[in-house]
Design a protein around this motif. Structure first.
Motif, PDB file in Angstrom:
ATOM      1  N   GLU B  14       0.832  -1.208   0.000  1.00  0.00           N
ATOM      2  CA  GLU B  14       0.000   0.000   0.000  1.00  0.00           C
ATOM      3  C   GLU B  14       0.876   1.273   0.000  1.00  0.00           C
ATOM      4  O   GLU B  14       0.693   2.177  -0.819  1.00  0.00           O
ATOM      5  N   VAL B  15       1.865   1.303   0.900  1.00  0.00           N
ATOM      6  CA  VAL B  15       2.730   2.487   0.993  1.00  0.00           C
ATOM      7  C   VAL B  15       3.556   2.620  -0.288  1.00  0.00           C
ATOM      8  O   VAL B  15       3.723   3.704  -0.836  1.00  0.00           O
ATOM      9  N   ARG B  16       4.046   1.488  -0.780  1.00  0.00           N
ATOM     10  CA  ARG B  16       4.865   1.482  -2.012  1.00  0.00           C
ATOM     11  C   ARG B  16       4.049   2.065  -3.185  1.00  0.00           C
ATOM     12  O   ARG B  16       4.524   2.953  -3.910  1.00  0.00           O
ATOM     13  N   ARG B  17       2.810   1.580  -3.335  1.00  0.00           N
ATOM     14  CA  ARG B  17       1.973   2.038  -4.451  1.00  0.00           C
ATOM     15  C   ARG B  17       1.599   3.509  -4.286  1.00  0.00           C
ATOM     16  O   ARG B  17       1.563   4.254  -5.271  1.00  0.00           O
ATOM     17  N   ALA B  18       1.365   3.911  -3.047  1.00  0.00           N
ATOM     18  CA  ALA B  18       1.020   5.320  -2.799  1.00  0.00           C
ATOM     19  C   ALA B  18       2.162   6.236  -3.243  1.00  0.00           C
ATOM     20  O   ALA B  18       1.950   7.390  -3.611  1.00  0.00           O
ATOM     21  N   ARG B  19       3.361   5.676  -3.241  1.00  0.00           N
ATOM     22  CA  ARG B  19       4.528   6.483  -3.667  1.00  0.00           C
ATOM     23  C   ARG B  19       4.953   6.156  -5.101  1.00  0.00           C
ATOM     24  O   ARG B  19       6.029   6.530  -5.547  1.00  0.00           O
ATOM     25  N   ALA B  20       4.127   5.408  -5.797  1.00  0.00           N
ATOM     26  CA  ALA B  20       4.371   5.047  -7.213  1.00  0.00           C
ATOM     27  C   ALA B  20       5.767   4.460  -7.396  1.00  0.00           C
ATOM     28  O   ALA B  20       6.520   4.823  -8.297  1.00  0.00           O
ATOM     29  N   ILE B  21       6.141   3.572  -6.481  1.00  0.00           N
ATOM     30  CA  ILE B  21       7.434   2.881  -6.583  1.00  0.00           C
ATOM     31  C   ILE B  21       7.155   1.434  -6.995  1.00  0.00           C
ATOM     32  O   ILE B  21       6.238   0.806  -6.461  1.00  0.00           O
ATOM     33  N   SER B  22       7.931   0.903  -7.948  1.00  0.00           N
ATOM     34  CA  SER B  22       7.722  -0.490  -8.343  1.00  0.00           C
ATOM     35  C   SER B  22       8.366  -1.405  -7.303  1.00  0.00           C
ATOM     36  O   SER B  22       9.225  -0.982  -6.514  1.00  0.00           O
ATOM     37  N   GLN B  23       7.969  -2.668  -7.324  1.00  0.00           N
ATOM     38  CA  GLN B  23       8.518  -3.643  -6.382  1.00  0.00           C
ATOM     39  C   GLN B  23      10.041  -3.763  -6.605  1.00  0.00           C
ATOM     40  O   GLN B  23      10.817  -3.822  -5.649  1.00  0.00           O
ATOM     41  N   ASP B  24      10.453  -3.743  -7.880  1.00  0.00           N
ATOM     42  CA  ASP B  24      11.884  -3.860  -8.184  1.00  0.00           C
ATOM     43  C   ASP B  24      12.666  -2.658  -7.644  1.00  0.00           C
ATOM     44  O   ASP B  24      13.739  -2.804  -7.065  1.00  0.00           O
ATOM     45  N   GLN B  25      12.074  -1.448  -7.827  1.00  0.00           N
ATOM     46  CA  GLN B  25      12.750  -0.248  -7.314  1.00  0.00           C
ATOM     47  C   GLN B  25      12.895  -0.307  -5.799  1.00  0.00           C
ATOM     48  O   GLN B  25      13.946   0.002  -5.238  1.00  0.00           O
ATOM     49  N   LEU B  26      11.824  -0.741  -5.129  1.00  0.00           N
ATOM     50  CA  LEU B  26      11.876  -0.836  -3.664  1.00  0.00           C
ATOM     51  C   LEU B  26      12.923  -1.854  -3.234  1.00  0.00           C
ATOM     52  O   LEU B  26      13.724  -1.597  -2.311  1.00  0.00           O
ATOM     53  N   ALA B  27      12.962  -2.993  -3.930  1.00  0.00           N
ATOM     54  CA  ALA B  27      13.945  -4.033  -3.589  1.00  0.00           C
ATOM     55  C   ALA B  27      15.365  -3.458  -3.723  1.00  0.00           C
ATOM     56  O   ALA B  27      16.206  -3.625  -2.829  1.00  0.00           O
ATOM     57  N   LEU B  28      15.578  -2.732  -4.802  1.00  0.00           N
ATOM     58  CA  LEU B  28      16.909  -2.154  -5.062  1.00  0.00           C
ATOM     59  C   LEU B  28      17.275  -1.141  -3.972  1.00  0.00           C
ATOM     60  O   LEU B  28      18.324  -1.214  -3.350  1.00  0.00           O
ATOM     61  N   ARG B  29      16.351  -0.228  -3.677  1.00  0.00           N
ATOM     62  CA  ARG B  29      16.607   0.813  -2.671  1.00  0.00           C
ATOM     63  C   ARG B  29      16.878   0.213  -1.299  1.00  0.00           C
ATOM     64  O   ARG B  29      17.705   0.711  -0.537  1.00  0.00           O
ATOM     65  N   ALA B  30      16.124  -0.844  -0.978  1.00  0.00           N
ATOM     66  CA  ALA B  30      16.224  -1.410   0.377  1.00  0.00           C
ATOM     67  C   ALA B  30      17.331  -2.465   0.456  1.00  0.00           C
ATOM     68  O   ALA B  30      17.584  -3.014   1.534  1.00  0.00           O
ATOM     69  N   GLY B  31      17.941  -2.754  -0.699  1.00  0.00           N
ATOM     70  CA  GLY B  31      19.011  -3.764  -0.698  1.00  0.00           C
ATOM     71  C   GLY B  31      18.472  -5.143  -0.390  1.00  0.00           C
ATOM     72  O   GLY B  31      19.073  -5.924   0.343  1.00  0.00           O
ATOM     73  N   ILE B  32      17.266  -5.412  -0.918  1.00  0.00           N
ATOM     74  CA  ILE B  32      16.619  -6.710  -0.678  1.00  0.00           C
ATOM     75  C   ILE B  32      16.461  -7.421  -2.034  1.00  0.00           C
ATOM     76  O   ILE B  32      16.151  -6.794  -3.039  1.00  0.00           O
ATOM     77  N   ASP B  33      16.674  -8.718  -2.015  1.00  0.00           N
ATOM     78  CA  ASP B  33      16.550  -9.514  -3.233  1.00  0.00           C
ATOM     79  C   ASP B  33      15.136  -9.378  -3.815  1.00  0.00           C
ATOM     80  O   ASP B  33      14.151  -9.383  -3.073  1.00  0.00           O
ATOM     81  N   ARG B  34      15.049  -9.266  -5.140  1.00  0.00           N
ATOM     82  CA  ARG B  34      13.753  -8.994  -5.783  1.00  0.00           C
ATOM     83  C   ARG B  34      12.719 -10.078  -5.483  1.00  0.00           C
ATOM     84  O   ARG B  34      11.567  -9.801  -5.154  1.00  0.00           O
ATOM     85  N   SER B  35      13.128 -11.328  -5.555  1.00  0.00           N
ATOM     86  CA  SER B  35      12.123 -12.390  -5.327  1.00  0.00           C
ATOM     87  C   SER B  35      11.703 -12.415  -3.860  1.00  0.00           C
ATOM     88  O   SER B  35      10.549 -12.662  -3.531  1.00  0.00           O
ATOM     89  N   TYR B  36      12.677 -12.097  -2.968  1.00  0.00           N
ATOM     90  CA  TYR B  36      12.328 -12.038  -1.535  1.00  0.00           C
ATOM     91  C   TYR B  36      11.334 -10.898  -1.299  1.00  0.00           C
ATOM     92  O   TYR B  36      10.402 -11.024  -0.497  1.00  0.00           O
ATOM     93  N   MET B  37      11.512  -9.800  -2.057  1.00  0.00           N
ATOM     94  CA  MET B  37      10.607  -8.649  -1.933  1.00  0.00           C
ATOM     95  C   MET B  37       9.173  -9.070  -2.243  1.00  0.00           C
ATOM     96  O   MET B  37       8.228  -8.714  -1.559  1.00  0.00           O
ATOM     97  N   GLY B  38       9.029  -9.882  -3.299  1.00  0.00           N
ATOM     98  CA  GLY B  38       7.693 -10.373  -3.671  1.00  0.00           C
ATOM     99  C   GLY B  38       7.099 -11.231  -2.567  1.00  0.00           C
ATOM    100  O   GLY B  38       5.912 -11.121  -2.232  1.00  0.00           O
ATOM    101  N   ARG B  39       7.949 -12.065  -1.956  1.00  0.00           N
ATOM    102  CA  ARG B  39       7.450 -12.960  -0.889  1.00  0.00           C
ATOM    103  C   ARG B  39       7.066 -12.136   0.350  1.00  0.00           C
ATOM    104  O   ARG B  39       6.111 -12.479   1.058  1.00  0.00           O
ATOM    105  N   ILE B  40       7.796 -11.029   0.596  1.00  0.00           N
ATOM    106  CA  ILE B  40       7.435 -10.153   1.727  1.00  0.00           C
ATOM    107  C   ILE B  40       6.022  -9.615   1.520  1.00  0.00           C
ATOM    108  O   ILE B  40       5.170  -9.674   2.410  1.00  0.00           O
TER     109      ILE B  40
END
Lengths: 71, 71
Positions: B14-40
């Motif tokens: 919800e917060v990610r979408r409110a800021r128009a950030i993609s899941q991949d961008q968030l994963a990159l910024r947070a230093g989290i693996d992309r597939s792990y980001m999806g599982r989160i």
């Protein structure tokens, strides 16, 4: 804001002492290993969110009270 | 209160979408693996508190906004 394990540990200790609960009693209530409980309060572990909720429930406090915040 | 991984995941989404950030961008910024980001976001992992702070920082929100609360 960076996660501060030491501050989280001291928050847990503060709430625990305010409720006059021993570390062993808290460990028992929260279903956490006693020695791990000591490491949590000393800020030596990167605790999972699920255990944070268990600690808050065992302490009878709001989970947000345990989170280190911007200082 | 029991920890609700699914609710935590939907809060992050919800917060990610409110800021128009993609899941991949968030994963990159947070230093989290992309597939792990999806599982989160699907509530499939018991995330550590340190990663919760990294997500809050990457989203530019207060860490407490991501925590599932009594409903």
């Amino acid at each position: 804001m960076k996660y501060n394990a030491k501050k989280f540990g001291s928050n847990v200790r503060e709430v625990r002492r305010a409720r006059a609960i021993s570390q062993d009693q808290l460990a028992l209530r929260a279903g956490i290993d006693r020695s791990y409980m000591g490491r949590i309060e000393r800020g030596q572990v990167n605790i999972t969110l699920e255990k944070v909720y268990r600690l808050a429930e065992a302490l009878g406090c709001d989970v947000r009270e345990l989170l280190p915040l911007e200082t």
